[in-house]
Scaffold this motif. Structure first.
Motif, PDB file in Angstrom:
ATOM      1  N   THR A   1      83.050  52.629  59.010  1.00  0.00           N
ATOM      2  CA  THR A   1      82.114  51.498  58.978  1.00  0.00           C
ATOM      3  C   THR A   1      81.965  50.936  57.576  1.00  0.00           C
ATOM      4  O   THR A   1      81.876  49.713  57.389  1.00  0.00           O
ATOM      5  CB  THR A   1      80.737  51.939  59.499  1.00  0.00           C
ATOM      6  N   ASP A   2      81.928  51.812  56.585  1.00  0.00           N
ATOM      7  CA  ASP A   2      81.757  51.367  55.200  1.00  0.00           C
ATOM      8  C   ASP A   2      82.896  50.437  54.791  1.00  0.00           C
ATOM      9  O   ASP A   2      82.674  49.394  54.157  1.00  0.00           O
ATOM     10  CB  ASP A   2      81.690  52.584  54.286  1.00  0.00           C
ATOM     11  N   MET A   3      84.116  50.796  55.166  1.00  0.00           N
ATOM     12  CA  MET A   3      85.274  49.943  54.862  1.00  0.00           C
ATOM     13  C   MET A   3      85.264  48.684  55.717  1.00  0.00           C
ATOM     14  O   MET A   3      85.551  47.580  55.243  1.00  0.00           O
ATOM     15  CB  MET A   3      86.564  50.737  55.074  1.00  0.00           C
ATOM     16  N   LEU A   4      84.950  48.845  56.993  1.00  0.00           N
ATOM     17  CA  LEU A   4      84.917  47.709  57.921  1.00  0.00           C
ATOM     18  C   LEU A   4      83.947  46.640  57.443  1.00  0.00           C
ATOM     19  O   LEU A   4      84.252  45.442  57.452  1.00  0.00           O
ATOM     20  CB  LEU A   4      84.518  48.210  59.317  1.00  0.00           C
ATOM     21  N   GLU A   5      82.767  47.069  56.992  1.00  0.00           N
ATOM     22  CA  GLU A   5      81.729  46.133  56.558  1.00  0.00           C
ATOM     23  C   GLU A   5      81.981  45.554  55.169  1.00  0.00           C
ATOM     24  O   GLU A   5      81.822  44.346  54.953  1.00  0.00           O
ATOM     25  CB  GLU A   5      80.371  46.859  56.513  1.00  0.00           C
ATOM     26  N   CYS A   6      82.335  46.421  54.237  1.00  0.00           N
ATOM     27  CA  CYS A   6      82.233  46.062  52.823  1.00  0.00           C
ATOM     28  C   CYS A   6      83.544  45.807  52.099  1.00  0.00           C
ATOM     29  O   CYS A   6      83.531  45.260  50.997  1.00  0.00           O
ATOM     30  CB  CYS A   6      81.444  47.128  52.074  1.00  0.00           C
ATOM     31  N   CYS A   7      84.670  46.208  52.679  1.00  0.00           N
ATOM     32  CA  CYS A   7      85.931  45.953  51.983  1.00  0.00           C
ATOM     33  C   CYS A   7      86.287  44.468  52.002  1.00  0.00           C
ATOM     34  O   CYS A   7      86.970  43.965  51.126  1.00  0.00           O
ATOM     35  CB  CYS A   7      87.063  46.792  52.594  1.00  0.00           C
ATOM     36  N   GLY A   8      85.811  43.779  53.039  1.00  0.00           N
ATOM     37  CA  GLY A   8      85.939  42.329  53.087  1.00  0.00           C
ATOM     38  C   GLY A   8      87.360  41.816  53.002  1.00  0.00           C
ATOM     39  O   GLY A   8      88.293  42.425  53.508  1.00  0.00           O
ATOM     40  N   TYR A   9      87.521  40.675  52.321  1.00  0.00           N
ATOM     41  CA  TYR A   9      88.834  40.040  52.239  1.00  0.00           C
ATOM     42  C   TYR A   9      89.847  40.897  51.490  1.00  0.00           C
ATOM     43  O   TYR A   9      91.053  40.714  51.641  1.00  0.00           O
ATOM     44  CB  TYR A   9      88.714  38.674  51.551  1.00  0.00           C
ATOM     45  N   TYR A  10      89.380  41.817  50.704  1.00  0.00           N
ATOM     46  CA  TYR A  10      90.293  42.704  49.974  1.00  0.00           C
ATOM     47  C   TYR A  10      91.166  43.493  50.944  1.00  0.00           C
ATOM     48  O   TYR A  10      92.369  43.662  50.720  1.00  0.00           O
ATOM     49  CB  TYR A  10      89.485  43.652  49.090  1.00  0.00           C
ATOM     50  N   CYS A  11      90.561  43.960  52.033  1.00  0.00           N
ATOM     51  CA  CYS A  11      91.302  44.754  53.023  1.00  0.00           C
ATOM     52  C   CYS A  11      91.870  43.902  54.150  1.00  0.00           C
ATOM     53  O   CYS A  11      92.984  44.140  54.628  1.00  0.00           O
ATOM     54  CB  CYS A  11      90.394  45.821  53.628  1.00  0.00           C
ATOM     55  N   GLY A  12      91.075  42.946  54.633  1.00  0.00           N
ATOM     56  CA  GLY A  12      91.516  42.141  55.767  1.00  0.00           C
ATOM     57  C   GLY A  12      90.350  41.393  56.365  1.00  0.00           C
ATOM     58  O   GLY A  12      89.538  40.814  55.643  1.00  0.00           O
TER      59      GLY A  12
ATOM     60  N   GLY B   1      85.002  53.856  46.375  1.00  0.00           N
ATOM     61  CA  GLY B   1      84.462  55.018  47.059  1.00  0.00           C
ATOM     62  C   GLY B   1      84.016  54.679  48.467  1.00  0.00           C
ATOM     63  O   GLY B   1      83.755  53.512  48.791  1.00  0.00           O
ATOM     64  N   VAL B   2      83.934  55.695  49.311  1.00  0.00           N
ATOM     65  CA  VAL B   2      83.534  55.504  50.706  1.00  0.00           C
ATOM     66  C   VAL B   2      82.497  56.558  51.068  1.00  0.00           C
ATOM     67  O   VAL B   2      82.629  57.725  50.696  1.00  0.00           O
ATOM     68  CB  VAL B   2      84.738  55.624  51.665  1.00  0.00           C
ATOM     69  N   VAL B   3      81.470  56.141  51.819  1.00  0.00           N
ATOM     70  CA  VAL B   3      80.415  57.070  52.219  1.00  0.00           C
ATOM     71  C   VAL B   3      80.789  57.799  53.509  1.00  0.00           C
ATOM     72  O   VAL B   3      81.835  57.542  54.107  1.00  0.00           O
ATOM     73  CB  VAL B   3      79.064  56.340  52.399  1.00  0.00           C
ATOM     74  N   THR B   4      79.918  58.673  53.952  1.00  0.00           N
ATOM     75  CA  THR B   4      80.133  59.430  55.179  1.00  0.00           C
ATOM     76  C   THR B   4      79.601  58.665  56.386  1.00  0.00           C
ATOM     77  O   THR B   4      78.806  57.727  56.243  1.00  0.00           O
ATOM     78  CB  THR B   4      79.431  60.791  55.107  1.00  0.00           C
ATOM     79  N   GLY B   5      80.021  59.087  57.573  1.00  0.00           N
ATOM     80  CA  GLY B   5      79.506  58.467  58.790  1.00  0.00           C
ATOM     81  C   GLY B   5      80.327  58.832  60.005  1.00  0.00           C
ATOM     82  O   GLY B   5      81.540  58.658  59.999  1.00  0.00           O
TER      83      GLY B   5
ATOM     84  N   ASP C   1      77.726  42.757  58.727  1.00  0.00           N
ATOM     85  CA  ASP C   1      77.561  42.413  57.324  1.00  0.00           C
ATOM     86  C   ASP C   1      77.559  43.695  56.491  1.00  0.00           C
ATOM     87  O   ASP C   1      77.208  44.774  56.978  1.00  0.00           O
ATOM     88  CB  ASP C   1      76.238  41.665  57.111  1.00  0.00           C
ATOM     89  N   CYS C   2      77.932  43.559  55.244  1.00  0.00           N
ATOM     90  CA  CYS C   2      77.977  44.719  54.360  1.00  0.00           C
ATOM     91  C   CYS C   2      76.560  45.167  53.986  1.00  0.00           C
ATOM     92  O   CYS C   2      75.764  44.387  53.465  1.00  0.00           O
ATOM     93  CB  CYS C   2      78.768  44.377  53.093  1.00  0.00           C
ATOM     94  N   ALA C   3      76.270  46.428  54.272  1.00  0.00           N
ATOM     95  CA  ALA C   3      74.978  47.012  53.923  1.00  0.00           C
ATOM     96  C   ALA C   3      75.189  48.118  52.901  1.00  0.00           C
ATOM     97  O   ALA C   3      75.943  49.058  53.145  1.00  0.00           O
ATOM     98  CB  ALA C   3      74.292  47.571  55.163  1.00  0.00           C
ATOM     99  N   LEU C   4      74.543  48.005  51.764  1.00  0.00           N
ATOM    100  CA  LEU C   4      74.674  49.010  50.707  1.00  0.00           C
ATOM    101  C   LEU C   4      73.547  50.025  50.812  1.00  0.00           C
ATOM    102  O   LEU C   4      72.829  50.319  49.847  1.00  0.00           O
ATOM    103  CB  LEU C   4      74.679  48.330  49.338  1.00  0.00           C
ATOM    104  N   SER C   5      73.375  50.548  52.011  1.00  0.00           N
ATOM    105  CA  SER C   5      72.321  51.530  52.265  1.00  0.00           C
ATOM    106  C   SER C   5      72.738  52.424  53.416  1.00  0.00           C
ATOM    107  O   SER C   5      73.615  52.070  54.209  1.00  0.00           O
ATOM    108  CB  SER C   5      71.008  50.818  52.600  1.00  0.00           C
TER     109      SER C   5
END
Length: 330
Positions: free
Chosen positions: A141-152, A171-175, A201-205
């Motif tokens: 989820t962390d990558m899906l939400e927050c990597c954005g255009y950098y990843c895809g 870095g990537v968090v747990t989940g 949307d990207c959530a930093l929490s």
């Protein structure tokens, strides 16, 4: 007389090429009956879902290949081949204490396989490098939400190499999976009443019940790289450092896979897909890769599947990526 001879000819050639030009137009039950009748390497079963739903579980086919701008060989690891490569290998058996290697996750109807494959490889490799002392379940989820255009483009797909590079840089968090543990569990599931699979949307929490701050939950990589196309190079990488992520084209007969060693036989292309390779072997004389999918344990061989090895089946050997954990931050 020709009608009697044709099935024999088809059966004799099924292990090498798609059966005929019309096979690409088959779908549904007709496809299942056709595939099961003309070859014996693997078995398919009918799944009563629409083609649109099948396509929602894969990504845009372009993501099955490296990014167009990438100098693919410039970041390829310089692998020293193992002196002896066994005929069979299963990462679940070599690293028995690593729970994540045995896990089958579920991306639901979002084309987030690129993030799942990366999260699974990262989880496994942290466990392996720490000899089981640390076993985080990394969040796709962390990558899906927050990597954005950098990843895809989130649920539409992403590049596996970019997900691993993001692990290194950010870095990537747990989940875990839906409503699971960790900082950012997966937001989608397959049951009635689940949220629509739209890229969040990207959530930093972290979720409220998790007692750790987002920034302090990050796990970092020290490197991200392509693994060479050579089968022995891929095998050496897996034996030495752990499972790898691979991408390939998905056809309808793969979606309906039940057991055996898969090779494309019939059906139209649905898109691209990313999975985790955990080992290899030979079944009834056919060499295969042993893989973990992210479509839940009800699919395939309890979530795992085998695919022909050594022939770049559907492109599986052409875009293999991996990375190493930053041990200084663990």
């Amino acid at each position: 007389m020709k009608i009697l001879v044709l099935p024999v000819l088809l059966a004799a050639t099924h292990a090498f090429v798609p059966i005929d030009l019309k096979s690409g137009t088959l779908t549904g039950k007709a496809l299942v009956e056709y595939v099961n009748s003309v070859q014996s390497l693997f078995t398919v079963e009918h799944v009563d879902v629409t083609k649109e739903f099948m396509k929602s579980r894969v990504m845009d086919v372009k993501y099955a290949s490296p990014p167009p701008s990438d100098e693919i060989r410039s970041t390829e690891v310089n692998t020293v081949l193992a002196k002896k490569i066994p005929d069979t290998f299963d990462a679940r058996k070599k690293w028995k204490n690593c729970t994540s290697i045995k896990m089958i996750r579920n991306q639901a109807n979002c084309g987030s396989c690129w993030a799942f494959g990366a999260a699974e490889v990262i989880s496994d490799r942290i466990c392996i490098v720490t000899k089981g002392a640390r076993q985080p379940i990394i969040s796709p989820t962390d990558m899906l939400e927050c990597c954005g255009y950098y990843c895809g483009y989130g649920c539409d797909g992403g590049y596996s190499i970019m997900a691993l590079r993001w692990w290194v840089s950010t870095g990537v968090v747990t989940g875990g999976d839906y409503q699971g543990d960790g900082c950012k569990p997966y937001p989608f599931c397959m049951s009635a009443g689940c949220p629509d699979a739209v890229t969040p949307d990207c959530a930093l929490s972290c979720q409220s019940k998790y007692n750790k701050e987002y920034a302090k939950d990050k796990n970092f990589g020290s490197s991200a790289y392509y693994v060479g196309w050579n089968v022995s190079v891929i095998q050496t990488e897996i034996m030495t450092n752990g499972p790898v992520e691979a991408s390939f084209k998905v056809y309808e007969d793969f979606y309906k896979y039940k057991k055996g060693v898969y090779q494309y036989t019939a059906g139209e292309v649905l898109g691209g897909h990313a999975i985790k390779i955990i080992g290899w072997g030979t079944e009834n004389g056919t060499d295969y890769w042993l893989n973990a999918n992210s479509w839940g344990a009800d699919w395939g061989e309890k979530g795992f599947f085998k695919m022909r090895r050594g022939v770049n089946e559907c492109g599986i050997e052409g875009n293999v990526v991996a990375g190493k954990a930053d041990v200084d931050t663990l």
